[in-house]
Design a protein around this motif. Structure first.
Motif, short mmCIF file in Angstrom:
data_model
loop_
_atom_site.label_atom_id
_atom_site.label_comp_id
_atom_site.label_asym_id
_atom_site.label_seq_id
_atom_site.Cartn_x
_atom_site.Cartn_y
_atom_site.Cartn_z
N THR A 18 3.35 8.43 3.30
CA THR A 18 4.47 7.28 3.67
C THR A 18 5.90 8.16 3.58
O THR A 18 6.87 7.87 4.37
CB THR A 18 4.48 6.41 2.84
OG1 THR A 18 3.29 5.43 2.59
CG2 THR A 18 5.62 5.28 3.05
N ILE A 37 1.98 -0.09 4.53
CA ILE A 37 1.40 -1.53 4.29
C ILE A 37 -0.17 -1.30 4.85
O ILE A 37 -0.91 -2.01 4.06
CB ILE A 37 2.03 -2.49 5.22
CG1 ILE A 37 3.45 -2.81 4.71
CG2 ILE A 37 1.37 -3.88 5.32
CD1 ILE A 37 4.18 -3.63 5.41
N ALA A 38 -0.59 -0.85 5.72
CA ALA A 38 -1.69 -0.65 6.36
C ALA A 38 -2.60 0.09 5.43
O ALA A 38 -3.69 -0.25 5.25
CB ALA A 38 -1.73 -0.09 7.95
N TYR A 39 -2.08 1.38 5.01
CA TYR A 39 -2.86 2.01 4.17
C TYR A 39 -3.06 1.66 2.80
O TYR A 39 -4.10 1.90 2.04
CB TYR A 39 -2.31 3.45 4.00
CG TYR A 39 -3.31 4.54 3.22
CD1 TYR A 39 -4.11 5.13 4.00
CD2 TYR A 39 -2.89 5.04 1.94
CE1 TYR A 39 -5.19 5.68 3.24
CE2 TYR A 39 -3.66 5.88 1.20
CZ TYR A 39 -4.80 6.46 1.87
OH TYR A 39 -5.63 7.10 1.15
N LEU A 97 -5.09 5.40 11.71
CA LEU A 97 -3.75 5.11 11.60
C LEU A 97 -2.66 5.94 12.22
O LEU A 97 -1.88 5.04 13.05
CB LEU A 97 -3.66 4.64 10.40
CG LEU A 97 -4.19 3.68 9.38
CD1 LEU A 97 -4.08 3.50 7.92
CD2 LEU A 97 -3.96 2.43 10.04
N ILE A 111 -0.43 4.01 15.37
CA ILE A 111 0.81 3.80 14.91
C ILE A 111 1.56 4.75 15.89
O ILE A 111 2.82 4.52 16.05
CB ILE A 111 1.02 3.84 13.45
CG1 ILE A 111 0.12 2.85 12.77
CG2 ILE A 111 2.44 3.69 13.31
CD1 ILE A 111 0.37 3.00 11.45
N LEU A 167 6.88 2.26 7.49
CA LEU A 167 6.51 0.82 6.78
C LEU A 167 5.29 0.08 7.00
O LEU A 167 4.61 -0.19 6.35
CB LEU A 167 7.69 -0.23 6.96
CG LEU A 167 7.56 -1.52 6.37
CD1 LEU A 167 7.36 -1.21 4.90
CD2 LEU A 167 8.65 -2.33 7.03
N ILE A 168 4.93 0.36 8.31
CA ILE A 168 3.71 -0.04 9.02
C ILE A 168 2.46 0.71 8.46
O ILE A 168 1.55 0.09 8.00
CB ILE A 168 3.72 -0.03 10.54
CG1 ILE A 168 4.75 -0.88 10.91
CG2 ILE A 168 2.25 -0.37 10.99
CD1 ILE A 168 4.86 -0.73 12.69
N PHE A 169 2.65 1.98 8.31
CA PHE A 169 1.73 2.73 7.84
C PHE A 169 1.60 2.70 6.43
O PHE A 169 0.43 2.49 5.75
CB PHE A 169 1.79 4.34 8.20
CG PHE A 169 0.79 5.27 7.35
CD1 PHE A 169 -0.41 5.61 7.87
CD2 PHE A 169 1.23 5.67 6.17
CE1 PHE A 169 -1.21 6.51 7.35
CE2 PHE A 169 0.16 6.67 5.28
CZ PHE A 169 -0.90 6.84 5.90
N LEU A 213 10.31 2.46 10.39
CA LEU A 213 9.43 1.30 10.83
C LEU A 213 8.29 1.66 10.88
O LEU A 213 7.26 1.14 10.31
CB LEU A 213 9.86 0.88 12.33
CG LEU A 213 9.01 -0.25 12.79
CD1 LEU A 213 9.15 -1.45 11.78
CD2 LEU A 213 9.55 -0.89 14.25
N GLN A 214 7.70 2.98 11.43
CA GLN A 214 6.54 3.38 11.34
C GLN A 214 5.89 3.81 10.14
O GLN A 214 4.69 3.56 9.69
CB GLN A 214 6.20 4.72 12.34
CG GLN A 214 6.51 4.29 13.84
CD GLN A 214 6.42 5.59 14.65
OE1 GLN A 214 7.12 6.60 14.31
NE2 GLN A 214 5.57 5.74 15.79
#
Length: 364
Positions: free
Chosen positions: A277, A293-295, A242, A246, A289-291, A286-287
């Motif tokens: 996070t 959600i993915a994790y 990840l 990302i 938030l993406i991490f 933003l990164q």
């Protein structure tokens, strides 16, 4: 109450009266007993580190025994199987020291150097400009306090002492590692003979039951420990991937942190999710938030898909007992107690289900 108990009552009563007739001798004996208990407690506290090494080596031997048994079923002698297992472990450690540890150390240095710059650059970021004036003022006040704390002489002295403590801890950990490896090798080689000696000490009428229960406990403990290591390894691989996808910094460092934290049963993944996070937030909201959600999606997959398949032979433990066991183990033995909480709780639950409850059911 049985007749024997009633018959022994006068004797016990007369013994108490005799003790009251000689208060000096009774007090002396009680004092000797208290002193003996204090000396025993002091001796146990002195050798507590050795006891921790022994307990850890026993658990490691129990965890590695299923692999050795698998090799035995394939026609490999036990001594050769133990050598193969330890050679594999040595290769994994060598690969870690050669390929993983150097980038982790480099990224730790990079993180320490980049942290002040990241804190100073926060007020110039786009997301900071979109905050309300009150939020900006609160954020700036918090950053100022953090900068003052980092720049204070006491903090520098504390960090310097912490670096020395870490260095001493690494040296102590290496020496402890050699001791634990030697003890594990000995316990693994003599595990079968040790269990047979324990079976011989039990009454003949319950020997078969004791052997069955012991084998189930050791199998459950081994499955729990091996399963925890496998889940943490998968977790570390997911975190590393990840971070690369990302574009977050420090992928190797965060993967190692993920491996260590997720060894904590049940709640380790959630703890790392919050920590990682937060660290990613300093790079880009933003990164982060993406991490996050993915994790979080991976945590759900781990809970409902990966973990049941990996821990299929381990005993199911209620989450509340896992939390209680982790808290008690952490209080008594630190991080080692947290890691051993799951197999210990599994063993206790198995004994309660297979021994205590059936005996209670037989009472009418």
């Amino acid at each position: 109450m049985s007749p024997d108990d009633e018959a022994s009552r006068p004797g016990r009563f007369m013994g108490v009266l005799a003790g009251l007739d000689h208060p000096l001798a009774t007090g002396f004996l009680v004092t000797i007993g208290v002193l003996g208990a204090l000396l025993l407690g002091s001796a146990l506290a002195t050798i507590s580190t050795i006891l921790v090494y022994i307990v850890l080596a026993i658990f490691l031997a129990v965890a590695l025994d299923p692999i050795v048994r698998l090799l035995e079923r394939r026609g490999v002698r036990r001594g050769v199987g133990i050598a193969i297992v330890f050679c594999g472990f040595a290769l994994l450690m060598a690969a870690f020291l050669i390929f993983v540890l150097p980038p982790v150390i480099a990224q730790v240095v990079e993180l320490v150097e980049a942290l002040p710059e990241a804190i100073a650059a926060l007020p110039e970021s786009d997301w900071f400009a979109r905050l309300t004036p009150e939020a900006q003022a609160a954020m700036l006040a918090g950053l100022a306090q953090l900068s003052d704390w980092i720049a204070s002489p006491s903090t520098i002295a504390l960090l310097g002492g912490g670096v020395l403590a870490v260095g001493a801890g690494i040296v102590g950990g290496i020496s402890a590692g050699f001791i634990v490896v030697a003890l594990t090798l000995y316990f693994l080689a003599s595990l079968a003979a040790t269990k047979q000696a324990m079976y011989a000490l039990t009454p003949a009428r319950g020997r078969a039951r004791a052997e069955e229960l012991t084998e189930r406990i050791t199998a459950s403990v081994g499955s729990s420990l091996i399963g925890s290591v496998i889940l943490s390894s998968i977790n570390a691989g997911v975190v590393f991937a990840l971070h690369l996808v990302i574009g977050l910094p420090f992928p190797a460092l965060m993967a190692v942190v993920a491996f260590v934290i997720t060894l904590i049963p049940l709640f380790g993944s959630v703890i790392f999710w919050v920590l990682a996070t937060t660290v990613a937030f300093f790079t880009s909201p933003l990164q982060a938030l993406i991490f996050g959600i993915a994790y979080l999606i991976y945590i759900q997959l781990e809970s409902y898909v990966v973990s049941p398949r990996v821990m299929n032979r381990a005993i199911s433990i209620p989450p509340a007992l896992v939390l209680i066991g982790a808290l008690v183990g952490g209080t008594l033995m630190g991080i080692l107690g947290v890691l051993l909480a799951l197999p210990v709780m599994a063993s206790i639950l198995l004994i309660i289900r297979e021994v205590v409850i059936p005996r209670q059911d037989q009472k009418t």
